[in-house]
Motif scaffolding. Structure first.
Motif, PDB file in Angstrom:
ATOM      1  N   LYS A  56       0.813  -1.221   0.000  1.00 18.28           N
ATOM      2  CA  LYS A  56       0.000   0.000   0.000  1.00 18.28           C
ATOM      3  C   LYS A  56       0.847   1.271   0.000  1.00 18.28           C
ATOM      4  CE  LYS A  56      -4.069  -1.950   0.261  1.00 18.28           C
ATOM      5  NZ  LYS A  56      -5.142  -1.732  -0.675  1.00 18.28           N
ATOM      6  N   GLY A  57       2.173   1.117  -0.089  1.00 22.15           N
ATOM      7  CA  GLY A  57       3.046   2.281  -0.171  1.00 22.15           C
ATOM      8  C   GLY A  57       3.542   2.826   1.156  1.00 22.15           C
ATOM      9  N   TYR A  58       3.345   2.084   2.230  1.00 23.15           N
ATOM     10  CA  TYR A  58       3.828   2.512   3.537  1.00 23.15           C
ATOM     11  C   TYR A  58       5.104   1.754   3.878  1.00 23.15           C
ATOM     12  CZ  TYR A  58      -0.704   4.630   4.535  1.00 23.15           C
ATOM     13  OH  TYR A  58      -1.826   5.408   4.509  1.00 23.15           O
ATOM     14  N   THR A  59       6.123   2.480   4.297  1.00 29.26           N
ATOM     15  CA  THR A  59       7.350   1.836   4.760  1.00 29.26           C
ATOM     16  C   THR A  59       7.836   2.561   6.008  1.00 29.26           C
ATOM     17  OG1 THR A  59       8.741   3.232   3.375  1.00 29.26           O
ATOM     18  CG2 THR A  59       8.064   1.110   2.453  1.00 29.26           C
ATOM     19  N   ALA A  60       8.513   1.837   6.845  1.00 27.91           N
ATOM     20  CA  ALA A  60       9.119   2.411   8.039  1.00 27.91           C
ATOM     21  C   ALA A  60      10.334   1.567   8.377  1.00 27.91           C
ATOM     22  CB  ALA A  60       8.131   2.398   9.194  1.00 27.91           C
ATOM     23  N   SER A  61      11.430   2.242   8.641  1.00 28.77           N
ATOM     24  CA  SER A  61      12.634   1.506   9.001  1.00 28.77           C
ATOM     25  C   SER A  61      13.512   2.374   9.887  1.00 28.77           C
ATOM     26  CB  SER A  61      13.404   1.083   7.750  1.00 28.77           C
ATOM     27  OG  SER A  61      13.836   2.220   7.036  1.00 28.77           O
ATOM     28  N   ILE A  62      14.411   1.722  10.573  1.00 26.83           N
ATOM     29  CA  ILE A  62      15.421   2.407  11.366  1.00 26.83           C
ATOM     30  C   ILE A  62      16.754   2.066  10.719  1.00 26.83           C
ATOM     31  CG2 ILE A  62      16.491   2.651  13.639  1.00 26.83           C
ATOM     32  CD1 ILE A  62      13.809   1.586  14.801  1.00 26.83           C
ATOM     33  N   PRO A  63      17.454   3.056  10.180  1.00 27.49           N
ATOM     34  CA  PRO A  63      18.736   2.779   9.521  1.00 27.49           C
ATOM     35  C   PRO A  63      19.728   2.106  10.479  1.00 27.49           C
ATOM     36  CG  PRO A  63      17.995   4.998   9.033  1.00 27.49           C
ATOM     37  CD  PRO A  63      17.094   4.460  10.112  1.00 27.49           C
ATOM     38  N   ALA A  64      20.643   1.346   9.911  1.00 24.35           N
ATOM     39  CA  ALA A  64      21.668   0.665  10.695  1.00 24.35           C
ATOM     40  C   ALA A  64      22.392   1.654  11.598  1.00 24.35           C
ATOM     41  CB  ALA A  64      22.659  -0.032   9.768  1.00 24.35           C
ATOM     42  N   LYS A  65      22.600   1.257  12.823  1.00 21.47           N
ATOM     43  CA  LYS A  65      23.313   2.028  13.854  1.00 21.47           C
ATOM     44  C   LYS A  65      22.573   3.284  14.296  1.00 21.47           C
ATOM     45  CE  LYS A  65      27.776   0.188  12.614  1.00 21.47           C
ATOM     46  NZ  LYS A  65      29.186   0.452  12.361  1.00 21.47           N
ATOM     47  N   GLU A  66      21.365   3.489  13.820  1.00 26.32           N
ATOM     48  CA  GLU A  66      20.544   4.606  14.280  1.00 26.32           C
ATOM     49  C   GLU A  66      19.706   4.156  15.474  1.00 26.32           C
ATOM     50  OE1 GLU A  66      20.427   7.843  13.210  1.00 26.32           O
ATOM     51  OE2 GLU A  66      22.180   7.300  12.019  1.00 26.32           O
ATOM     52  N   LYS A  67      19.080   5.107  16.131  1.00 29.69           N
ATOM     53  CA  LYS A  67      18.290   4.811  17.323  1.00 29.69           C
ATOM     54  C   LYS A  67      16.870   5.329  17.153  1.00 29.69           C
ATOM     55  CE  LYS A  67      22.347   5.161  20.218  1.00 29.69           C
ATOM     56  NZ  LYS A  67      23.005   5.865  21.300  1.00 29.69           N
ATOM     57  N   PHE A  68      15.943   4.636  17.774  1.00 29.62           N
ATOM     58  CA  PHE A  68      14.550   5.070  17.837  1.00 29.62           C
ATOM     59  C   PHE A  68      14.139   4.985  19.299  1.00 29.62           C
ATOM     60  CE2 PHE A  68      10.369   5.897  16.271  1.00 29.62           C
ATOM     61  CZ  PHE A  68       9.527   5.271  17.159  1.00 29.62           C
ATOM     62  N   LYS A  69      13.685   6.092  19.837  1.00 24.02           N
ATOM     63  CA  LYS A  69      13.305   6.129  21.242  1.00 24.02           C
ATOM     64  C   LYS A  69      11.852   6.538  21.351  1.00 24.02           C
ATOM     65  CE  LYS A  69      14.654   8.230  25.619  1.00 24.02           C
ATOM     66  NZ  LYS A  69      15.573   9.159  26.273  1.00 24.02           N
ATOM     67  N   MET A  70      11.124   5.831  22.192  1.00 24.76           N
ATOM     68  CA  MET A  70       9.727   6.161  22.428  1.00 24.76           C
ATOM     69  C   MET A  70       9.423   6.006  23.907  1.00 24.76           C
ATOM     70  SD  MET A  70       7.710   2.775  21.143  1.00 24.76           S
ATOM     71  CE  MET A  70       6.482   2.755  22.407  1.00 24.76           C
ATOM     72  N   THR A  71       8.450   6.744  24.372  1.00 21.68           N
ATOM     73  CA  THR A  71       8.037   6.681  25.766  1.00 21.68           C
ATOM     74  C   THR A  71       6.538   6.442  25.812  1.00 21.68           C
ATOM     75  OG1 THR A  71       9.790   8.193  26.441  1.00 21.68           O
ATOM     76  CG2 THR A  71       7.937   7.966  27.940  1.00 21.68           C
ATOM     77  N   ILE A  72       6.135   5.564  26.707  1.00 18.68           N
ATOM     78  CA  ILE A  72       4.709   5.326  26.951  1.00 18.68           C
ATOM     79  C   ILE A  72       4.438   5.684  28.407  1.00 18.68           C
ATOM     80  CG2 ILE A  72       2.862   3.619  27.096  1.00 18.68           C
ATOM     81  CD1 ILE A  72       4.255   2.048  24.911  1.00 18.68           C
ATOM     82  N   ASP A  73       3.486   6.569  28.625  1.00 20.33           N
ATOM     83  CA  ASP A  73       3.042   6.910  29.976  1.00 20.33           C
ATOM     84  C   ASP A  73       1.741   6.169  30.244  1.00 20.33           C
ATOM     85  OD1 ASP A  73       5.027   8.873  30.765  1.00 20.33           O
ATOM     86  OD2 ASP A  73       4.132  10.177  29.246  1.00 20.33           O
ATOM     87  N   ILE A  74       1.672   5.505  31.381  1.00 16.60           N
ATOM     88  CA  ILE A  74       0.474   4.753  31.769  1.00 16.60           C
ATOM     89  C   ILE A  74       0.020   5.292  33.116  1.00 16.60           C
ATOM     90  CG2 ILE A  74      -0.504   2.483  32.283  1.00 16.60           C
ATOM     91  CD1 ILE A  74       1.883   1.306  30.683  1.00 16.60           C
ATOM     92  N   SER A  75      -1.238   5.698  33.192  1.00 19.33           N
ATOM     93  CA  SER A  75      -1.754   6.196  34.462  1.00 19.33           C
ATOM     94  C   SER A  75      -3.060   5.481  34.809  1.00 19.33           C
ATOM     95  CB  SER A  75      -1.947   7.710  34.425  1.00 19.33           C
ATOM     96  OG  SER A  75      -2.885   8.061  33.445  1.00 19.33           O
TER      97      SER A  75
END
Length: 102
Positions: A56-75
């Motif tokens: 469908k034309g959607y792509t997502a990747s993290i290049p080699a040696k790169e970082k992806f950081k995410m935070t989830i807050d749960i209350s």
């Protein structure tokens, strides 16, 4: 997003919607190890497999040696939960979990 129960208890999840713009719902209806559960799944593409997304034309990747950081807050906000002995006394309790290095 939040789940609000009839007894007034509330469970809220927050995350960066710019990094993860889609929300999937992960369901297990007993077909895997006879387990029944449901869980939110923040996603970076709106499909349940990379193959379907690519078609469908959607792509997502993290290049080699790169970082992806995410935070989830749960209350959680609500009364004492007898099953877990978790007491909130109607105060808001919160947890934060950060994934990735960066």
């Amino acid at each position: 997003f939040s789940a609000v129960y009839a007894n007034g208890e509330e469970l809220t999840f927050s995350y960066d919607k710019d990094k993860l713009p889609y929300l999937g719902v992960w369901l297990n209806n007993g077909e895997f190890q006879n387990l029944y559960n449901i869980a939110p799944e923040p996603c970076n593409i709106p499909f349940d497999s990379p193959e379907k997304a690519k078609l469908k034309g959607y792509t997502a990747s993290i290049p080699a040696k790169e970082k992806f950081k995410m935070t989830i807050d749960i209350s959680y906000k609500g009364e004492k939960n007898e099953q877990s002995n978790y007491e909130s006394d109607n105060r808001l309790r919160a947890a934060r979990r950060t994934y990735g290095n960066g």
